[in-house]
Scaffold this motif. Structure first.
Motif, PDB file in Angstrom:
ATOM      1  N   ARG A 291       5.063  21.425  35.400  1.00  0.00           N
ATOM      2  CA  ARG A 291       4.508  22.247  34.277  1.00  0.00           C
ATOM      3  C   ARG A 291       5.236  23.777  34.619  1.00  0.00           C
ATOM      4  O   ARG A 291       5.574  24.502  33.538  1.00  0.00           O
ATOM      5  CB  ARG A 291       3.046  22.586  34.288  1.00  0.00           C
ATOM      6  N   ARG A 292       5.126  24.241  35.845  1.00  0.00           N
ATOM      7  CA  ARG A 292       5.642  25.572  36.159  1.00  0.00           C
ATOM      8  C   ARG A 292       7.100  25.606  35.790  1.00  0.00           C
ATOM      9  O   ARG A 292       7.918  26.707  35.398  1.00  0.00           O
ATOM     10  CB  ARG A 292       5.643  26.086  37.771  1.00  0.00           C
ATOM     11  N   GLN A 293       7.946  24.265  36.099  1.00  0.00           N
ATOM     12  CA  GLN A 293       9.476  24.155  35.775  1.00  0.00           C
ATOM     13  C   GLN A 293       9.518  24.321  34.398  1.00  0.00           C
ATOM     14  O   GLN A 293      10.612  24.897  33.782  1.00  0.00           O
ATOM     15  CB  GLN A 293       9.980  22.884  36.300  1.00  0.00           C
ATOM     16  N   LYS A 294       8.658  23.667  33.626  1.00  0.00           N
ATOM     17  CA  LYS A 294       9.023  23.935  31.949  1.00  0.00           C
ATOM     18  C   LYS A 294       8.681  25.144  31.366  1.00  0.00           C
ATOM     19  O   LYS A 294       9.259  25.680  30.586  1.00  0.00           O
ATOM     20  CB  LYS A 294       7.850  22.900  31.228  1.00  0.00           C
ATOM     21  N   ARG A 295       7.850  25.876  32.006  1.00  0.00           N
ATOM     22  CA  ARG A 295       7.591  27.317  31.741  1.00  0.00           C
ATOM     23  C   ARG A 295       8.755  28.287  31.860  1.00  0.00           C
ATOM     24  O   ARG A 295       9.031  29.001  31.276  1.00  0.00           O
ATOM     25  CB  ARG A 295       6.181  27.945  32.491  1.00  0.00           C
ATOM     26  N   GLN A 296       9.321  27.778  32.996  1.00  0.00           N
ATOM     27  CA  GLN A 296      10.277  28.750  33.454  1.00  0.00           C
ATOM     28  C   GLN A 296      11.646  28.359  32.587  1.00  0.00           C
ATOM     29  O   GLN A 296      12.287  29.426  32.254  1.00  0.00           O
ATOM     30  CB  GLN A 296      10.786  28.279  34.677  1.00  0.00           C
ATOM     31  N   ARG A 297      11.791  27.040  32.249  1.00  0.00           N
ATOM     32  CA  ARG A 297      12.963  26.993  31.237  1.00  0.00           C
ATOM     33  C   ARG A 297      12.678  27.601  30.021  1.00  0.00           C
ATOM     34  O   ARG A 297      13.676  28.133  29.320  1.00  0.00           O
ATOM     35  CB  ARG A 297      12.896  25.509  31.106  1.00  0.00           C
ATOM     36  N   LEU A 298      11.349  27.594  29.536  1.00  0.00           N
ATOM     37  CA  LEU A 298      11.236  28.398  28.350  1.00  0.00           C
ATOM     38  C   LEU A 298      11.471  29.761  28.335  1.00  0.00           C
ATOM     39  O   LEU A 298      11.849  30.501  27.404  1.00  0.00           O
ATOM     40  CB  LEU A 298       9.658  28.189  27.867  1.00  0.00           C
ATOM     41  N   GLU A 299      10.945  30.274  29.442  1.00  0.00           N
ATOM     42  CA  GLU A 299      11.345  31.788  29.737  1.00  0.00           C
ATOM     43  C   GLU A 299      12.635  32.177  29.825  1.00  0.00           C
ATOM     44  O   GLU A 299      13.154  33.219  29.153  1.00  0.00           O
ATOM     45  CB  GLU A 299      10.783  32.300  30.656  1.00  0.00           C
ATOM     46  N   GLU A 300      13.314  31.002  30.109  1.00  0.00           N
ATOM     47  CA  GLU A 300      14.933  31.513  30.299  1.00  0.00           C
ATOM     48  C   GLU A 300      15.731  31.357  29.133  1.00  0.00           C
ATOM     49  O   GLU A 300      16.463  32.275  28.780  1.00  0.00           O
ATOM     50  CB  GLU A 300      15.556  30.346  31.259  1.00  0.00           C
ATOM     51  N   ALA A 301      15.115  30.310  28.125  1.00  0.00           N
ATOM     52  CA  ALA A 301      15.498  30.079  26.751  1.00  0.00           C
ATOM     53  C   ALA A 301      15.227  31.472  25.771  1.00  0.00           C
ATOM     54  O   ALA A 301      16.021  31.739  25.089  1.00  0.00           O
ATOM     55  CB  ALA A 301      14.872  28.826  26.088  1.00  0.00           C
ATOM     56  N   GLU A 302      14.075  32.025  26.150  1.00  0.00           N
ATOM     57  CA  GLU A 302      13.311  32.902  25.380  1.00  0.00           C
ATOM     58  C   GLU A 302      14.523  34.310  25.757  1.00  0.00           C
ATOM     59  O   GLU A 302      15.033  35.094  24.740  1.00  0.00           O
ATOM     60  CB  GLU A 302      12.190  33.421  25.553  1.00  0.00           C
ATOM     61  N   ALA A 303      14.802  34.697  27.133  1.00  0.00           N
ATOM     62  CA  ALA A 303      15.463  35.674  27.270  1.00  0.00           C
ATOM     63  C   ALA A 303      16.837  35.590  26.975  1.00  0.00           C
ATOM     64  O   ALA A 303      17.806  36.589  26.314  1.00  0.00           O
ATOM     65  CB  ALA A 303      15.671  35.731  28.840  1.00  0.00           C
ATOM     66  N   ALA A 304      17.428  34.386  27.000  1.00  0.00           N
ATOM     67  CA  ALA A 304      18.917  34.150  26.437  1.00  0.00           C
ATOM     68  C   ALA A 304      18.791  34.375  24.742  1.00  0.00           C
ATOM     69  O   ALA A 304      19.925  35.021  24.195  1.00  0.00           O
ATOM     70  CB  ALA A 304      19.305  32.602  26.618  1.00  0.00           C
ATOM     71  N   ALA A 305      17.823  34.076  24.181  1.00  0.00           N
ATOM     72  CA  ALA A 305      17.924  34.159  22.690  1.00  0.00           C
ATOM     73  C   ALA A 305      17.581  35.638  22.345  1.00  0.00           C
ATOM     74  O   ALA A 305      18.355  36.273  21.284  1.00  0.00           O
ATOM     75  CB  ALA A 305      16.633  33.475  21.980  1.00  0.00           C
ATOM     76  N   ALA A 306      16.836  36.440  22.936  1.00  0.00           N
ATOM     77  CA  ALA A 306      16.620  37.839  22.956  1.00  0.00           C
ATOM     78  C   ALA A 306      17.929  38.351  23.262  1.00  0.00           C
ATOM     79  O   ALA A 306      18.323  39.340  22.392  1.00  0.00           O
ATOM     80  CB  ALA A 306      15.464  38.360  23.805  1.00  0.00           C
TER      81      ALA A 306
END
Length: 327
Positions: A291-306
């Motif tokens: 679950r923590r890894q999934k959250r980390q991947r989403l945060e990285e995707a959000e940062a890249a999109a931003a």
């Protein structure tokens, strides 16, 4: 002291490098950590070392390097057999000119470990309670990396079906028995029970346990009346993830009261102190980690999109956010 440390066999780190190892697997232990764990177990010539989750044998290679007589067990027959010529555990020992270990397919659950079934066999045979004796301890050190479901989930002996069919004699050779899921709580309970029964007084149990650094509580570490904690070291793996190298020493003989306690725990008629904390500590560790890894991947995707939106001069996009991942 520094001079004494400096005279240690540092050359073994290069000689045992995994880059040169003949037979590897996804969970093969790092050579340096294997040597450290063998050292914490006080492994030496004349001592019997045992790894109940032997895998590709990295920990036993380190123990054999220090002169121990090695034994290993694993529930996966395929890893014990290897992948063919030049890709077996045997090749790793021959590579370093070390004595071959004794290997057996087994697990540490009461069904899969013969040391646990000794008392029960005696009871079924009609032996008097006063005549029961535990197996004579002979292991000097148990050095292992128990499975926790992160890279390789734990399994124990047992069928998935309520009705078990007998395997015909002509099909037994090469047959791989069925297995069941083996929770981390059971893994740790059975590991400590095995050490209490089979390790000699003064012998050691050395193992790794992964922890969430934010939730870690040393009081939740598994305990046993026969074992005393002598060392607890941390290896940091990430911002929130680490694993503890636990070293325990057997301080007294295993007795009938210890056996009765273990049987009561198995039957669910008693709750050990700290069991609830321990359960939340490591029973669902693999789930938390995923679950923590999934959250980390989403945060990285959000940062890249931003970052992409800022570079293009546009607004932010929608979609799933890290906050939507259930904690």
């Amino acid at each position: 002291y520094a001079r004494e440390v400096g005279t240690g066999p540092r050359h073994l780190l290069k000689e045992h490098s995994l880059k040169k190892r003949r037979f590897l697997g996804p969970t093969t232990m790092d050579a340096e950590l294997s040597l450290v764990m063998a050292n914490m177990g006080l492994v030496r010539p004349g001592l019997v070392a045992f790894d109940p989750y032997v895998g590709t044998g990295s920990l036993l290679v380190a123990c054999a390097q220090f002169g121990a007589t090695c034994m290993g067990a694993d529930i996966d027959m395929r890893i014990l057999r290897g992948k063919g010529a030049g890709k077996t555990m045997r090749d790793n020992f021959e590579q370093y000119g070390l004595p071959l270990p004794e290997l057996v397919r087994a697990d540490l659950s009461p069904r899969g470990a013969t040391v646990f079934s000794f008392w029960d066999r005696s009871a079924r045979a009609g032996v008097s309670t006063s005549d029961w004796r535990p197996p004579t301890p002979f292991i000097g050190a148990i050095v292992c990396d128990p499975p926790y479901g992160i890279r390789a989930g734990a399994r124990k002996s047992g069928s998935r079906y309520a009705e078990v069919k007998v395997i015909a004699e002509e099909h037994r050779e090469g047959h791989i028995p069925q297995t069941q899921p083996y929770s981390a709580v059971e893994v740790m309970r059975d590991l400590l029970e095995l050490a209490a029964r089979s390790v000699v007084v003064g012998g050691r149990l050395v193992y790794l346990i992964p922890v969430d650094r934010e939730e870690y509580d040393p009081r939740a570490l598994p305990t046993h009346p026969c074992l005393e904690l002598v060392a607890n070291s941390e290896q940091i793996l990430g911002y929130t993830l680490s694993r503890r190298l636990i070293t325990m020493e057997k301080t007294r003989d295993y007795c009938r009261a210890d056996y009765d306690r273990f049987k009561a725990v198995l039957s669910g008629s008693t709750t050990e102190e700290g069991a609830a904390a321990a359960s939340s500590f490591y029973s669902d560790f693999g789930v938390k980690h995923e679950r923590r890894q999934k959250r980390q991947r989403l945060e990285e995707a959000e940062a890249a999109a931003a970052a992409a939106a800022a570079a293009a001069g546009g607004g932010g996009g929608g979609g799933a956010t890290a906050a939507s991942v259930e904690e």
